[in-house]
Design a protein around this motif. Structure first.
Motif, mmCIF file in Angstrom:
data_model
loop_
_atom_site.group_PDB
_atom_site.id
_atom_site.type_symbol
_atom_site.label_atom_id
_atom_site.label_comp_id
_atom_site.label_asym_id
_atom_site.label_seq_id
_atom_site.Cartn_x
_atom_site.Cartn_y
_atom_site.Cartn_z
ATOM 1 N N PHE A 139 -5.271 -2.512 -6.313
ATOM 2 C CA PHE A 139 -5.802 -1.235 -7.161
ATOM 3 C C PHE A 139 -6.719 -1.912 -8.127
ATOM 4 C CE2 PHE A 139 -1.707 -0.289 -5.668
ATOM 5 C CZ PHE A 139 -1.589 1.294 -5.549
ATOM 6 N N THR A 166 -4.734 7.537 -11.689
ATOM 7 C CA THR A 166 -5.503 6.573 -12.645
ATOM 8 C C THR A 166 -5.221 6.992 -14.070
ATOM 9 O OG1 THR A 166 -7.232 6.814 -11.037
ATOM 10 C CG2 THR A 166 -7.974 6.343 -13.226
ATOM 11 N N GLU A 184 -6.697 2.242 -11.993
ATOM 12 C CA GLU A 184 -5.879 2.795 -11.203
ATOM 13 C C GLU A 184 -4.431 2.024 -11.485
ATOM 14 O OE1 GLU A 184 -7.466 1.555 -7.384
ATOM 15 O OE2 GLU A 184 -9.117 3.414 -7.455
ATOM 16 N N LEU A 194 -3.204 8.833 -5.934
ATOM 17 C CA LEU A 194 -3.540 7.757 -6.106
ATOM 18 C C LEU A 194 -3.601 8.288 -7.827
ATOM 19 C CD1 LEU A 194 -4.471 4.586 -6.101
ATOM 20 C CD2 LEU A 194 -6.836 5.431 -6.071
ATOM 21 N N SER A 219 -7.797 -2.330 -11.288
ATOM 22 C CA SER A 219 -7.091 -2.265 -12.701
ATOM 23 C C SER A 219 -7.602 -3.277 -13.922
ATOM 24 C CB SER A 219 -5.601 -2.692 -12.658
ATOM 25 O OG SER A 219 -5.648 -3.946 -12.010
#
Length: 182
Positions: free
Chosen positions: A150, A119, A170, A117, A152
């Motif tokens: 995600f 970020t 993310e 993942l 965001s």
């Protein structure tokens, strides 16, 4: 077998993607995007290129290396625009379901070996009136399955952003994709 790093942007997954897990076989249209200053995990692909004239998008190129096919929307190095001439291009491999010509490109099939993942850090640039990705501000966390959604959102609520505002978001997943050589 070859192992390639492929970025799957969060917005692409949220729009049109199906979550996948480590060990799954996947088939994706890929682009090899010209690198930006904040990009890491770049790939160098070497192989023949084919010219594609994509309606309403202009000229694009498809580069092939073994079983990997990727759209290259940039310029091909001078003197290397003939299908049989191999070229060496460096960029960020990414899943591309919305760029020029992905429906014309055969998808690349492989096995997911790792999912991280991503970020990213963003800072508000008043000159651009937008948040810009901050080079080097990136964090990776290994996960067994790609999420569908995600986190965001910017943390500033309803107030207007100010110069220097920053946040973490993310932005997608980085996939280690194992692809057959030939």
């Amino acid at each position: 077998m070859a192992l390639w790093k492929v970025m799957y942007a969060g917005w692409e997954m949220e729009c049109c993607g199906d979550p996948f897990s480590v060990g799954d076989e996947v088939s994706w249209p890929l682009s090899l995007r010209e690198p930006e200053p904040a990009d890491t995990d770049l790939s160098t692909v070497e192989g023949p290129v084919e010219r594609r004239d994509v309606e309403m998008e202009g000229i694009c190129w498809v580069i092939r290396s073994g079983s990997l096919s990727a759209l290259w929307p940039g310029e091909v190095p001078a003197g290397k625009a003939v299908d049989t001439n191999p070229v060496r291009l460096t960029g960020l491999l990414e899943v591309d379901r919305h760029g020029p010509g992905p429906r014309e490109l055969p998808p690349t099939t492989g096995t997911v070996r790792r999912i991280q993942l991503v970020t990213s850090g963003y800072r508000f640039d008043p000159a651009e009136a937008a948040y810009e990705r901050v080079p080097g501000a990136r964090w990776l966390r290994e996960v067994p399955t790609c999420p569908k959604w995600f986190d965001s959102r910017a943390p500033y609520g309803k107030r207007a952003p100010a110069a220097g505002d920053h946040y973490r978001s993310e932005s997608g997943v980085l996939v280690d994709l194992e692809i057959a050589d030939g």
